[in-house]
Design an enzyme around this catalytic site. Structure first.
Site, short mmCIF file in Angstrom:
data_model
loop_
_atom_site.label_atom_id
_atom_site.label_comp_id
_atom_site.label_asym_id
_atom_site.label_seq_id
_atom_site.Cartn_x
_atom_site.Cartn_y
_atom_site.Cartn_z
N TYR A 150 32.37 26.77 43.82
CA TYR A 150 32.47 27.31 42.46
C TYR A 150 33.88 27.06 41.89
CZ TYR A 150 32.91 30.80 38.75
OH TYR A 150 33.16 31.42 37.55
N ASP A 204 36.21 37.59 50.57
CA ASP A 204 36.70 38.47 49.50
C ASP A 204 38.21 38.33 49.35
OD1 ASP A 204 35.70 40.15 47.60
OD2 ASP A 204 36.05 41.98 48.74
N PHE A 218 26.01 37.02 29.16
CA PHE A 218 26.86 38.20 28.98
C PHE A 218 28.04 37.90 28.05
CE2 PHE A 218 30.65 40.23 31.30
CZ PHE A 218 30.72 41.31 30.43
C1 UD2 Z 1 35.05 37.52 40.57
C2 UD2 Z 1 34.03 36.89 39.64
C3 UD2 Z 1 33.55 35.58 40.19
C4 UD2 Z 1 34.72 34.66 40.51
C5 UD2 Z 1 35.68 35.41 41.44
C6 UD2 Z 1 36.93 34.60 41.67
C7 UD2 Z 1 32.92 38.74 38.50
C8 UD2 Z 1 31.67 39.52 38.39
N1 UD2 Z 1 32.90 37.79 39.46
O1 UD2 Z 1 34.43 37.82 41.80
O2 UD2 Z 1 32.70 34.92 39.24
O3 UD2 Z 1 35.34 34.24 39.31
O4 UD2 Z 1 36.11 36.64 40.83
O5 UD2 Z 1 37.72 35.19 42.63
O6 UD2 Z 1 33.86 38.89 37.74
N2 UD2 Z 1 32.41 45.23 45.52
C9 UD2 Z 1 32.13 46.45 46.11
N3 UD2 Z 1 30.89 46.98 45.91
C10 UD2 Z 1 29.92 46.37 45.19
C11 UD2 Z 1 30.21 45.11 44.60
C12 UD2 Z 1 31.48 44.57 44.78
O7 UD2 Z 1 32.98 47.05 46.80
O8 UD2 Z 1 28.83 46.92 45.06
C13 UD2 Z 1 33.77 44.68 45.67
C14 UD2 Z 1 33.81 43.25 46.15
O9 UD2 Z 1 33.76 43.18 47.55
C15 UD2 Z 1 35.16 42.81 45.59
C16 UD2 Z 1 35.28 43.59 44.26
O10 UD2 Z 1 34.35 44.66 44.38
O11 UD2 Z 1 36.21 43.20 46.43
C17 UD2 Z 1 34.92 42.77 43.04
O12 UD2 Z 1 33.67 42.15 43.26
P1 UD2 Z 1 32.90 41.35 42.10
O13 UD2 Z 1 31.68 40.77 42.71
O14 UD2 Z 1 32.75 42.19 40.90
O15 UD2 Z 1 33.92 40.21 41.67
P2 UD2 Z 1 34.81 39.18 42.54
O16 UD2 Z 1 36.23 39.57 42.32
O17 UD2 Z 1 34.30 39.04 43.92
#
Ligand code: UD2
Length: 307
Positions: A144, A272, A11
């Site tokens: 990670y 989270d 990506f």
């Molecule tokens: C991000 C990075 C990860 C790591 C992390 C460090 C991305 C894609 N991932 O994870 O690689 O660097 O930060 O902290 O950038 N959510 C929903 N519904 C969904 C999917 C996600 O509510 O269908 C929520 C999830 O629970 C979280 C937020 O959206 O609160 C962001 O989730 P994510 O998976 O896009 O990224 P994150 O911040 O967990």
């Protein structure tokens, strides 16, 4: 000039390749095609200045061959998933930590001048102090995050010991075209957009009041190019400097895509992070980094690409 982009079919890597190719550089795309995809680079097929090497950063011999006579390396190859690192810490370590060490060794021995390496906001952990700035003590909470901070330390040590110039960019939540929405752990924006376009319910984990600092891919590419071109080294947050809640994001995705789908609230994901916001003043000052995309503008581009 001649650049190697590890993870160049992924990506973020494939967008960096596009930018380098657009500037007339020779580019080696180095990718093992596990999360990288041929479609991401298919449009570059006719470009004689682009070469693809199918290899893994865990294989030092192939890396060495790829790095010969390169001026700079953009190191994006990684297993970029917190969840996968919980399931298989050793594999994440081998790819992200040992893999980064391999890239640095290959670079040093080939006389490469500079490496710009992908790090992550994950290194901050769940420290409640906001915004996160680069001087904060890292608090990795997953294998990670450990692998990413290890990569940063190797970069700074190689810079001190061997004079190889290095920059580590701590990406916050990057989104944009080519982000794959199909995996369970895909970035939330790609998932929301896919669900909205297909008319399926959007799932929010928790109450939706958690926040993220979303940054559009083109801004991330610009940050990478500035980091390579400018006479700078060290660690930089790459983010928009703005906080968006998941509830707000859902509203924006449905309004920009002109769709109406139900929202389902499910229990929060374990581990989270509640709030995420970056201080980007160091990148502004030393990289000349200024995010150009508001979340609305970034969503418009991402939605039309995914459609
Ligand atoms: C991000 C990075 C990860 C790591 C992390 C460090 C991305 C894609 N991932 O994870 O690689 O660097 O930060 O902290 O950038 N959510 C929903 N519904 C969904 C999917 C996600 O509510 O269908 C929520 C999830 O629970 C979280 C937020 O959206 O609160 C962001 O989730 P994510 O998976 O896009 O990224 P994150 O911040 O967990």
């Amino acid at each position: 000039m001649r650049f190697v982009v590890t993870g160049g079919a992924g990506f973020i890597g494939s967008h960096i390749v596009d930018s380098l190719a657009g500037l007339g550089n020779d580019v080696i795309i180095f990718d093992n095609f596990i999360s990288g995809r041929k479609e991401n680079i298919a449009h570059l097929k006719e470009n004689k200045k682009i070469k693809v090497i199918h290899g893994s950063i865990t294989d030092l011999a192939i890396l060495r061959a790829a790095c010969e006579s390169a001026d700079g390396i953009f190191h994006e190859a990684a297993i970029a998933s917190v969840q996968q690192s919980l399931q298989n810490p050793l594999r994440t370590h081998e790819t992200n930590a040992t893999g980064t060490l391999n890239v640095l060794l290959a670079a040093r021995d080939a006389g490469v001048k500079k490496i710009v390496s992908a790090s992550s906001a994950a290194v901050y952990g769940d420290n409640p102090i906001l915004p996160k700035h680069e001087e904060m003590i890292p608090e990795p909470l997953s294998p990670y995050a450990v692998s990413k901070i290890t990569g940063e330390y190797y970069c700074s040590v190689f810079s001190r010991l061997y004079g190889l110039k290095t920059v580590s960019l701590r990406y916050f939540n990057v989104y944009g075209p080519r982000q794959d929405p199909r995996s369970e752990y895909s970035g939330v924006i790609s998932k929301f957009i896919m669900q909205a376009i297909l008319g399926k319910p959007i799932t929010i984990y928790g109450d939706g009041e958690q926040t993220r600092d979303f940054i559009f891919i083109d801004d991330v590419v610009t940050a990478n190019i500035h980091a390579m071109e400018r006479d700078v080294q060290g660690i930089f947050n790459i983010a928009s400097g703005r906080e968006t809640s998941l509830n707000k994001l859902e509203e924006l995705v449905t309004s920009v895509s002109g769709t109406k789908v139900p929202v389902i609230y499910e229990p929060p994901r374990s581990g989270d992070i509640r709030k995420s916001l970056a201080d980007i003043s160091r990148a502004r000052k030393r990289l000349g980094f200024e995010p150009e995309y508001t979340i609305t503008k970034g969503l418009e581009h991402t939605i039309s690409a995914l459609r």
